[in-house]
Write an enzyme that holds these catalytic residues in place. Structure first.
Site, PDB file in Angstrom:
ATOM      1  N   GLU A 244       0.881  -1.170   0.000  1.00  0.00           N
ATOM      2  CA  GLU A 244       0.000   0.000   0.000  1.00  0.00           C
ATOM      3  C   GLU A 244       0.914   1.214   0.000  1.00  0.00           C
ATOM      4  O   GLU A 244       1.574   1.506   1.000  1.00  0.00           O
ATOM      5  CB  GLU A 244      -0.930  -0.035   1.212  1.00  0.00           C
ATOM      6  CG  GLU A 244      -2.053   0.982   1.130  1.00  0.00           C
ATOM      7  CD  GLU A 244      -1.719   2.282   1.844  1.00  0.00           C
ATOM      8  OE1 GLU A 244      -1.447   3.273   1.132  1.00  0.00           O
ATOM      9  OE2 GLU A 244      -1.732   2.303   3.083  1.00  0.00           O
ATOM     10  N   GLU A 378       4.055  13.265  -4.714  1.00  0.00           N
ATOM     11  CA  GLU A 378       3.470  13.238  -3.372  1.00  0.00           C
ATOM     12  C   GLU A 378       4.301  14.102  -2.430  1.00  0.00           C
ATOM     13  O   GLU A 378       5.465  13.815  -2.180  1.00  0.00           O
ATOM     14  CB  GLU A 378       3.386  11.803  -2.859  1.00  0.00           C
ATOM     15  CG  GLU A 378       2.646  11.675  -1.547  1.00  0.00           C
ATOM     16  CD  GLU A 378       2.454  10.226  -1.116  1.00  0.00           C
ATOM     17  OE1 GLU A 378       1.359   9.908  -0.615  1.00  0.00           O
ATOM     18  OE2 GLU A 378       3.388   9.425  -1.284  1.00  0.00           O
TER      19      GLU A 378
END
Length: 471
Positions: A244, A378
């Site tokens: 993840e 990000e």
């Protein structure tokens, strides 16, 4: 100041073989709040050996026995819920609101695993054959610092539900949180070796888990760069992996949305966990005809965002986890200015009066294009990029024009329209008209946001392997 000088192996707190001392620094004022002695390769190997031995018997337990173990874990963690919240605020700098929610998610990891396990069938008839879903073996669990105990609980719960055993490597920056959680787990009195925890660095403890031939699976939450390293390394021993990873979540505000509701929700989505969230909605897509109104509402909303002491119940943004993360966010804010984006709110530097900690001004850029680095990479901080679109089709195209695909958001007064748009977004989860969480629904990403799914039935299936018996 507390010094943590033990790890947890084979049902006991033991002195680590490793000798490196890691300082635990408060993100709120950068003061020293603790020290932890880190484990090394030897400690990790001993933990894997304990988990491997425990697997021989634990893999044979019944669903009812595993449910009982999960309930014990829930009970002991629930008893110390307030302490777990308090230490998370202190060590991590998460706001009181976020840390409370995070520990609730940790508890739901156990309850949802119990719910799934009650109806999960480990044996099925497929065609004329018997198919047995068997636990994988020793699972290496590697968790990040941005919600450490929540990840530990949810991943361990699924490993136990499957009948697997675990070696956990939490972030070394979360050692105070881990220690308190470990005290809870120890009180639950599970069989020795079912879970083991080794504090240590990723390139030491994590790498040993990834390369160990007796570890059957790695469950990792963290950066895409580290996830790629794990995937490359795990293939040498054909480990199963659940990864993840990062995100750059789009938030599409359709032209019929109620902006009075949608914009405050968008700010909350962008600044959740002080922006240190892989699911943060950091790309806000608005129709070009609405940009003037959106800018005014963003100003009004962000002006009300309180930055400060994370222990204060009214604080919305706490500090970045450490100086390195603060510097990273500052570099991206400067980059946004260099790229030609218009600074609407916030900007470089620390808020007045908060110079001692790692605090970032809540920042909003407008006139952002999707090719800018602030829109593609990000940032992991409270930085929102506003992008305009002309048509619904263009909004979907911009939303999907990313390397990531973890989570997305859609706002519209027409729920059917929002669902239609959501169905076209390449992301593991899409939230419509609000911020929600469902611990029984699968969670994970498309593209470079990861491999596999966690939570619910889909999460449990990641911890078992089908074996076919033909008679």
């Amino acid at each position: 100041m507390k010094t943590i000088d033990t790890i947890y192996v084979n049902g006991a707190f033991v002195k680590p073989h490793g000798t490196e001392v890691f300082d635990l620094i408060s993100p709120t004022d950068n003061g020293l709040i603790g020290k932890v002695i880190l484990g090394d390769e030897t400690d990790t190997q001993l933990a894997v050996a304990a988990a491997k031995e425990a697997f021989k018997t634990f893999s044979q337990t019944t669903k009812e026995e595993r449910i009982a173990y999960l309930q014990k874990l829930y009970d002991v963690v629930k008893q110390r819920e307030c302490e777990l919240i308090e230490v998370m605020v202190k060590e991590y700098g998460g706001t009181l609101h976020f840390c409370t929610m995070s520990i609730q998610n940790a508890l739901s990891g156990f309850t949802s695993a119990i719910e799934v396990l009650k109806t999960f069938e480990f044996q099925k008839i497929v065609g004329k054959s018997k198919v047995m879903l068997q636990p994988l073996g020793v699972v290496g669990i590697i968790t990040p610092w941005n919600a450490s105990n929540g990840f530990i609980c949810s991943k361990l719960a699924m490993a136990i539900a499957s009948g697997s055993t675990a070696v956990i490597k939490p972030s070394e920056m979360s050692a105070l949180q881990t220690q308190l959680l470990l005290e809870c787990f120890h009180e639950a009195a599970l069989p020795k070796g079912v879970f083991n925890i080794v504090n240590g660095r990723g390139n030491v403890v994590g790498a040993t888990l990834v390369n160990h031939r007796d570890v059957a699976k790695i469950s990792f939450t963290g950066s895409t760069a580290v996830g790629k390293f794990i995937a490359r390394s795990a293939v040498d021993t054909m480990k199963r992996v659940t990864l993840e990873l990062g995100g750059k979540s789009p938030n599409i505000i359709l032209d019929d949305a109620n902006l009075e509701d949608a914009i405050p929700m968008a700010v909350s989505a962008a600044y959740m966990n002080s922006g240190q969230a892989c699911i943060a909605g950091t790309r806000l897509l608005v129709h070009e005809s609405k940009i003037a109104e959106v800018k005014e509402l963003l100003k009004e909303t962000v002006e009300q965002v309180k930055v400060g002491n994370p222990a204060d119940a009214t604080t919305v943004l706490g500090p970045m986890v450490n100086q390195k993360q603060y510097n990273r966010v500052q570099e991206y804010i400067k980059l946004g200015l260099e790229e030609g984006a218009e600074l609407l709110m916030g900007g470089p530097g620390k808020p007045e009066g908060l110079e001692a900690g790692n605090f970032v001004k809540p920042t909003v850029f407008v006139n952002v294009t999707n090719d800018m680095r602030i829109a593609r990479e990000e940032i992991f901080g409270p930085v929102l990029s506003v992008i305009t679109y002309k048509t619904e089709e263009e909004a979907i195209e911009i939303a999907n024009d990313t390397d990531y695909g973890l989570q997305a958001y859609v706002s519209s007064s027409d729920v059917m329209r929002a669902k239609r748009v959501a169905s076209q977004i390449v992301a593991g989860r899409v939230l419509i008209n609000g911020l929600y969480h469902d611990p029984l629904a699968p969670f994970g990403g498309f593209k470079q946001s990861g491999i596999g799914r966690e939570m619910g039935v889909y999460g449990l299936e990641e911890y078992v392997e089908p074996k076919t018996i033909l008679v």
